[in-house]
Scaffold this active site. Structure first.
Site, PDB file in Angstrom:
ATOM      1  N   ARG A   1      52.671   0.249 -38.506  1.00  0.00           N
ATOM      2  CA  ARG A   1      51.803   1.336 -38.965  1.00  0.00           C
ATOM      3  C   ARG A   1      50.405   1.028 -38.461  1.00  0.00           C
ATOM      4  O   ARG A   1      49.424   1.127 -39.152  1.00  0.00           O
ATOM      5  CB  ARG A   1      51.848   1.478 -40.477  1.00  0.00           C
ATOM      6  CG  ARG A   1      52.168   0.175 -41.147  1.00  0.00           C
ATOM      7  CD  ARG A   1      51.762   0.073 -42.575  1.00  0.00           C
ATOM      8  NE  ARG A   1      51.481  -1.328 -42.816  1.00  0.00           N
ATOM      9  CZ  ARG A   1      50.427  -1.771 -43.472  1.00  0.00           C
ATOM     10  NH1 ARG A   1      49.566  -0.965 -43.979  1.00  0.00           N
ATOM     11  NH2 ARG A   1      50.234  -3.059 -43.610  1.00  0.00           N
TER      12      ARG A   1
ATOM     13  N   ARG B   1      31.440 -10.088 -52.986  1.00  0.00           N
ATOM     14  CA  ARG B   1      31.435  -9.475 -51.666  1.00  0.00           C
ATOM     15  C   ARG B   1      30.051  -9.056 -51.232  1.00  0.00           C
ATOM     16  O   ARG B   1      29.874  -8.621 -50.092  1.00  0.00           O
ATOM     17  CB  ARG B   1      32.313  -8.239 -51.676  1.00  0.00           C
ATOM     18  CG  ARG B   1      33.777  -8.588 -51.722  1.00  0.00           C
ATOM     19  CD  ARG B   1      34.576  -7.382 -51.387  1.00  0.00           C
ATOM     20  NE  ARG B   1      35.952  -7.759 -51.135  1.00  0.00           N
ATOM     21  CZ  ARG B   1      36.876  -6.908 -50.744  1.00  0.00           C
ATOM     22  NH1 ARG B   1      36.561  -5.653 -50.552  1.00  0.00           N
ATOM     23  NH2 ARG B   1      38.100  -7.320 -50.519  1.00  0.00           N
TER      24      ARG B   1
ATOM     25  N   LYS C   1      43.052 -15.305 -46.225  1.00  0.00           N
ATOM     26  CA  LYS C   1      42.533 -15.695 -47.546  1.00  0.00           C
ATOM     27  C   LYS C   1      43.631 -15.796 -48.599  1.00  0.00           C
ATOM     28  O   LYS C   1      43.628 -16.721 -49.399  1.00  0.00           O
ATOM     29  CB  LYS C   1      41.495 -14.678 -48.032  1.00  0.00           C
ATOM     30  CG  LYS C   1      40.141 -14.830 -47.399  1.00  0.00           C
ATOM     31  CD  LYS C   1      39.032 -14.240 -48.279  1.00  0.00           C
ATOM     32  CE  LYS C   1      39.262 -12.802 -48.672  1.00  0.00           C
ATOM     33  NZ  LYS C   1      39.250 -11.880 -47.526  1.00  0.00           N
TER      34      LYS C   1
ATOM     35  N   ARG D   1      36.734  -1.765 -42.971  1.00  0.00           N
ATOM     36  CA  ARG D   1      36.582  -2.913 -43.869  1.00  0.00           C
ATOM     37  C   ARG D   1      35.802  -4.039 -43.187  1.00  0.00           C
ATOM     38  O   ARG D   1      34.998  -4.720 -43.814  1.00  0.00           O
ATOM     39  CB  ARG D   1      37.963  -3.418 -44.321  1.00  0.00           C
ATOM     40  CG  ARG D   1      38.628  -2.451 -45.301  1.00  0.00           C
ATOM     41  CD  ARG D   1      40.112  -2.696 -45.403  1.00  0.00           C
ATOM     42  NE  ARG D   1      40.432  -4.005 -45.978  1.00  0.00           N
ATOM     43  CZ  ARG D   1      41.509  -4.700 -45.659  1.00  0.00           C
ATOM     44  NH1 ARG D   1      42.368  -4.241 -44.775  1.00  0.00           N
ATOM     45  NH2 ARG D   1      41.730  -5.867 -46.216  1.00  0.00           N
TER      46      ARG D   1
ATOM     47  N   ARG E   1      51.397  -6.993 -36.833  1.00  0.00           N
ATOM     48  CA  ARG E   1      52.009  -6.967 -38.159  1.00  0.00           C
ATOM     49  C   ARG E   1      53.045  -5.844 -38.231  1.00  0.00           C
ATOM     50  O   ARG E   1      52.813  -4.741 -37.763  1.00  0.00           O
ATOM     51  CB  ARG E   1      50.912  -6.686 -39.190  1.00  0.00           C
ATOM     52  CG  ARG E   1      51.011  -7.496 -40.438  1.00  0.00           C
ATOM     53  CD  ARG E   1      49.844  -7.207 -41.331  1.00  0.00           C
ATOM     54  NE  ARG E   1      48.969  -8.371 -41.468  1.00  0.00           N
ATOM     55  CZ  ARG E   1      47.852  -8.362 -42.192  1.00  0.00           C
ATOM     56  NH1 ARG E   1      47.462  -7.265 -42.793  1.00  0.00           N
ATOM     57  NH2 ARG E   1      47.123  -9.455 -42.283  1.00  0.00           N
TER      58      ARG E   1
END
Ligand SMILES: [Zn+2]
Length: 212
Positions: free
Chosen positions: A157, A92, A16, A168, A126
């Protein structure tokens, strides 16, 4: 018709942010990233920031009223925003979408569609560079060399990141996906396959805007 009020929907890690930057340049309207604004309120230690911080640190959604107040004051602070805006990360929830509808109606809603497995893989790949502080995506999980500064200082991490992603994502599924039906019924929702490369996703966005 001319598109001037655009919403961007999509799960966490769906790209996004990248497409919001593309859209802002394309439609030439001010962009509000609610996540970014919340982080800045938290850093500044404002009342809104303090309240929001408790929810965010638990991976929970910030309550509708708090977000609505923040978005309303953003929309009202500059008269130019009555001509157009791009909202990234808002609404949201259905109550937020209904509240927005009473203030300023979106012309177009773009939804980035990426399956959960792909999102998890993106997060696992990532890395952060402890030398130049870039966030990068690696090709294989053994890679330690930073593609930006070439130091062998990439660190992962991923345990934390994957746990926070799961919370989430579950919130997204439960609270945000009802918006798809809501905006489909209004005839303004367009879905894009977000598993494609960022350039291809941007090209599809261009096409949608041109044909709208
Ligand atoms: Zn680096």
């Amino acid at each position: 018709m001319t598109v001037s009020r655009v919403l961007l929907l999509g799960p966490p890690a769906s790209g996004k942010g990248t497409q919001a930057r593309h859209l802002t340049a394309l439609v030439n309207v001010p962009c509000l990233g609610t996540g970014k604004l919340l982080r800045s309120e938290i850093e500044k230690g404002t009342e809104v920031g303090k309240q929001a911080e408790q929810f965010i640190s638990n991976g929970e959604y910030v309550p509708d009223q708090l977000i609505m107040d923040m978005v309303k004051s953003w929309l009202n602070e500059d008269p130019q925003k009555s001509d157009g805006w791009l909202l990234d990360g808002f609404p949201r929830t259905l109550p937020q979408a209904e509240a927005l509808q009473e203030i300023s109606q979106p012309d177009l809603v773009i939804a980035l569609d990426v399956p959960k497995e792909n999102l998890e893989r993106r997060i696992l790949m990532r890395r952060e560079c402890s030398s130049c502080h870039s966030t990068v995506a690696v090709e294989n999980s053994e890679q330690v060399e930073c593609p930006v500064c070439n130091a062998e200082t990439l660190t992962s991490r991923s345990d934390d990141a994957i746990e926070s992603f799961k919370v989430r994502y579950a919130n997204y599924k439960e609270l945000t996906t009802p918006l798809f039906d809501y905006y489909t019924a209004k005839g303004i929702l367009r879905n894009i396959d977000g598993t494609q490369s960022p350039d291809k996703v941007s090209a599809e966005i261009d096409q949608i805007i041109n044909q709208f």
